[in-house]
Write a protein that holds these residues in place. Structure first.
Motif, short mmCIF file in Angstrom:
data_model
loop_
_atom_site.label_atom_id
_atom_site.label_comp_id
_atom_site.label_asym_id
_atom_site.label_seq_id
_atom_site.Cartn_x
_atom_site.Cartn_y
_atom_site.Cartn_z
N ILE A 1 -3.45 16.07 -12.03
CA ILE A 1 -2.12 15.62 -12.41
C ILE A 1 -2.11 14.09 -12.37
CG2 ILE A 1 0.33 15.66 -11.79
CD1 ILE A 1 -0.32 18.35 -10.33
N PRO A 2 -1.76 13.44 -13.46
CA PRO A 2 -1.75 11.97 -13.49
C PRO A 2 -0.77 11.39 -12.46
CG PRO A 2 -1.68 12.85 -15.71
CD PRO A 2 -1.46 14.01 -14.78
N PHE A 3 -1.22 10.33 -11.79
CA PHE A 3 -0.44 9.65 -10.78
C PHE A 3 -0.68 8.15 -10.93
CE2 PHE A 3 0.21 7.60 -6.73
CZ PHE A 3 1.31 8.24 -6.18
N LEU A 4 0.39 7.38 -10.93
CA LEU A 4 0.26 5.92 -11.04
C LEU A 4 1.05 5.25 -9.93
CD1 LEU A 4 -0.53 3.33 -12.70
CD2 LEU A 4 1.69 3.59 -13.83
N LYS A 5 0.40 4.36 -9.21
CA LYS A 5 1.09 3.43 -8.32
C LYS A 5 1.30 2.18 -9.15
CE LYS A 5 0.34 0.31 -4.55
NZ LYS A 5 -0.69 -0.67 -4.46
N LEU B 1 -1.42 11.33 0.54
CA LEU B 1 -1.65 12.79 0.49
C LEU B 1 -1.21 13.36 -0.85
CD1 LEU B 1 -0.50 13.87 4.06
CD2 LEU B 1 -2.83 13.95 3.16
N PHE B 2 -0.03 12.92 -1.32
CA PHE B 2 0.48 13.41 -2.59
C PHE B 2 -0.41 12.96 -3.75
CE2 PHE B 2 3.04 13.71 -6.34
CZ PHE B 2 3.73 14.90 -6.16
N ARG B 3 -0.82 11.69 -3.73
CA ARG B 3 -1.71 11.17 -4.77
C ARG B 3 -3.02 11.95 -4.80
NH1 ARG B 3 -4.48 6.07 -2.96
NH2 ARG B 3 -5.43 7.73 -1.74
N ASP B 4 -3.57 12.21 -3.64
CA ASP B 4 -4.83 12.94 -3.57
C ASP B 4 -4.69 14.37 -4.06
OD1 ASP B 4 -5.83 10.59 -2.54
OD2 ASP B 4 -5.97 11.33 -0.47
N ALA C 1 0.83 -1.21 0.00
CA ALA C 1 0.00 0.00 0.00
C ALA C 1 0.87 1.26 0.00
CB ALA C 1 -0.90 0.01 1.22
N LEU C 2 0.25 2.35 -0.44
CA LEU C 2 0.89 3.65 -0.32
C LEU C 2 0.94 4.03 1.15
CD1 LEU C 2 -0.95 5.63 -3.15
CD2 LEU C 2 1.40 4.76 -3.22
N ARG C 3 2.03 4.69 1.55
CA ARG C 3 2.12 5.22 2.91
C ARG C 3 1.27 6.49 2.99
NH1 ARG C 3 7.57 4.16 1.64
NH2 ARG C 3 7.91 6.40 1.48
N ASP C 4 1.02 6.96 4.20
CA ASP C 4 0.14 8.11 4.40
C ASP C 4 0.59 9.33 3.59
OD1 ASP C 4 -1.49 6.64 6.06
OD2 ASP C 4 -0.64 7.43 7.91
N GLY C 5 1.87 9.66 3.62
CA GLY C 5 2.36 10.80 2.87
C GLY C 5 2.18 10.63 1.37
#
Length: 104
Positions: free
Chosen positions: A82-86, A72-75, A65-69
């Protein structure tokens, strides 16, 4: 607090400053009671014509999973369009390459 070799490693583990200027800024912010995070910035900024077109956060597996920070950045990326991919190698190269191909 003085930044020296003895406490530098501890500060890095805690997500704080990596150099003296960053240490000073973190100390000032913390002393003023301001909430901040050094964590969360993604692994890669994808550039198009010298401008940031999107971000990629790489995880070793799809279940990591993504960490909390990072959340926040993804959100924040979502709020500003702004496109974001995990991405994880488990997903195969096509998912990453398709994401990059779709960036304008």
């Amino acid at each position: 607090m003085q930044l020296d070799r003895a406490n530098r490693k501890e500060l890095r583990r805690a997500g704080y400053a990596l150099n003296i200027a960053e240490f000073e800024a973190a100390h000032l912010l913390k002393s003023a009671g301001i909430e901040f995070s050094r964590r969360g910035y993604p692994d890669y900024a994808i550039l198009r014509d010298g401008e940031i077109a999107g971000f990629v956060e790489v995880k070793p597996t799809t279940t990591r999973a993504l960490r909390d920070g990072q959340k926040l950045f993804r959100d924040m990326c979502g709020r500003f369009g702004i496109p974001f991919l995990k991405w994880s190698p488990d997903e195969g190269s096509e998912a990453l390459l398709q994401f990059v191909a779709n960036l304008s």
